[in-house]
Enzyme design. Structure first.
Site, PDB file in Angstrom:
ATOM      1  N   TYR A 146     -18.499   6.409  -5.923  1.00  0.00           N
ATOM      2  CA  TYR A 146     -19.844   6.606  -5.362  1.00  0.00           C
ATOM      3  C   TYR A 146     -20.669   5.354  -5.616  1.00  0.00           C
ATOM      4  CZ  TYR A 146     -24.636   8.322  -4.893  1.00  0.00           C
ATOM      5  OH  TYR A 146     -25.948   8.474  -4.526  1.00  0.00           O
ATOM      6  N   GLU A 234     -26.739   5.056   0.743  1.00  0.00           N
ATOM      7  CA  GLU A 234     -25.810   5.809  -0.090  1.00  0.00           C
ATOM      8  C   GLU A 234     -24.435   5.830   0.558  1.00  0.00           C
ATOM      9  OE1 GLU A 234     -26.100  10.006  -2.414  1.00  0.00           O
ATOM     10  OE2 GLU A 234     -26.175  10.148  -0.233  1.00  0.00           O
TER      11      GLU A 234
END
Length: 425
Positions: A146, A234
């Site tokens: 991530y 993101e």
């Protein structure tokens, strides 16, 4: 039923109230980009993404699949909602994401997607009509991480956030294993330094040549962040492939709405087909609108006042139909547009205007109200509470208008009168 919680921050409207409603209401995102649009922006900045084409017809999808010449192809329905993979089309097709090694079947799959409604856990119950599909090269992922860049008030600027645990809910990772969340504060004058990018790449578990490659991707993502005036980029997952590539497999980009004047190209990509029509219409006049399921329309200035108005209506046994925030610097045409929106909602049985004028001139509101009432031939009860700048002139305008307007002394009085107006009916 469940509690509708609404938070309003500047121009980004989300609803925070103890008002109970019977249906979920999605927060409004002022700029919504499809997956392929976000990936296009990333690709233009040199970020590694899968090769892809966009198609509007089954024939175009089939041609795109052939042009890719890939070992495996992924076909994705393009809608502004999550959970596509587990969704259901009204054509009978299950899933808005399909993998195949045979390009010939892509056209048939696309024919069951395009023009049909896809229902997921994040769409309205009737689903969303699919107008576009993305045909992309499917890549194997040997490991998922991530990575995000976002504005952080506590850091007074942008910060990189990463975790070796990708492809899942990052909030869950932060809650269960906070030691696996890594942060790097970015100096806005220096940008992302080489040592920061390399340290983050190492923390995310990239090794050898992949560490350098991942660090370069992070620096390019920051270039994108600055270039498009993003508030968040993101990537989940930022993955590595068995062939030794670092690829951004999925991305979500949030933008600073105040930068629209210099991001014309980006904001022109906004698609409003999936947005609430009333929210879209309100946005044209710089009004912030959130629809609820009650019957008393709330017409206010300021997010906090909007929340208080919804709550006090509920306290007196009524149900707000919406809240509509005028904001500051309001003009008469905005007041008129607001009334036109509210009166066009068939479930509205009364309107409560609650203005606490600081930077807002109450006389402008009053003139807008009287004009709207006359021209729109208002048929529902109207309760008005005005306080603040130029309020005496505003009350005089309303009193001498000859219109059927119920004046209120304060917020509590206004809410009681609005609820009573409906009860009498």
């Amino acid at each position: 039923s469940h509690v509708f919680v609404c938070v309003c921050v500047c121009a980004r409207v989300r609803v925070l109230s103890t008002t109970t409603v019977s249906a979920p209401v999605s927060p409004r995102r002022w700029l919504n980009l499809q997956e392929f649009q976000s990936k296009k922006l990333m690709r233009e900045c040199g970020v590694s993404v899968q090769r892809f084409f966009v198609a509007d017809t089954p024939a175009e999808a089939l041609e795109a699949a052939k042009r890719l010449n890939a070992k495996e192809i992924v076909l994705k329905a393009q809608i502004l909602a999550g959970g596509r993979g587990k969704g259901l089309f009204d054509s009978g097709l299950k899933g808005g994401v399909h993998l195949t090694k045979d390009p010939a079947v892509v056209g048939d799959l696309a024919s069951k997607m395009l023009g049909f409604h896809l229902t997921t856990k994040q769409t309205p119950k009737e689903g969303v009509k699919v107008k576009t599909v993305m045909v992309a090269e499917a890549l194997d992922i040997s490991r998922e991480t991530y990575f995000a860049i976002l504005m952080d008030r506590s850091c007074n600027g942008p910060v990189m956030v990463g975790s070796p645990q990708g492809g899942m809910d990052i909030e869950e990772v932060a809650d269960r294993t906070p030691e696996l969340i890594f942060k790097e504060t970015i100096d806005i004058f220096e940008g992302v330094r080489d040592d920061q990018a390399q340290r983050m790449a190492a923390n995310l578990g990239f090794r050898g040549p992949l560490e350098k490659q991942a660090a370069e991707q992070m620096k390019k993502l920051y270039e994108l962040f600055v270039k498009v005036d993003a508030t968040q980029v993101e990537v989940n997952p930022l993955g590595e492939t068995p062939e030794g590539q670092v690829v951004c497999f999925d991305a979500k980009i949030n933008f600073d709405d105040n930068a629209e004047f210099r991001q014309k190209t980006v904001f022109a990509m906004d698609e409003t087909d999936e947005s609430d029509p009333m929210e879209t219409e309100a946005a044209k006049y710089d009004l912030k609108y959130i629809g609820l399921d009650g019957n008393i329309a709330c017409f206010v200035n300021g997010a906090g006042l909007a929340m208080a108005t919804c709550d006090i209506i509920d306290l007196h046994g009524g149900k707000p139909a919406n809240f509509l925030d005028l904001g500051g610097g309001v003009k008469e045409n905005q007041v008129y547009a607001a009334f036109k929106l509210l009166t066009g909602d068939p479930k509205v049985e009364a309107i409560l205007v609650n203005i606490f004028g600081g930077i807002v001139n109450c006389a402008i509101i009053a003139n807008g109200i009287t004009k709207a009432c006359r021209e729109l031939e208002l048929k529902v009860p109207l309760v008005v509470r005005l306080e603040g700048t130029n309020v005496k002139e505003a009350k005089r305008i309303l009193a001498e208008s000859g219109l059927s307007i119920t004046a209120a002394n304060d917020l509590d009085d206004a809410a009681q009168k609005a609820v009573a107006a409906i009860t009498k009916k």
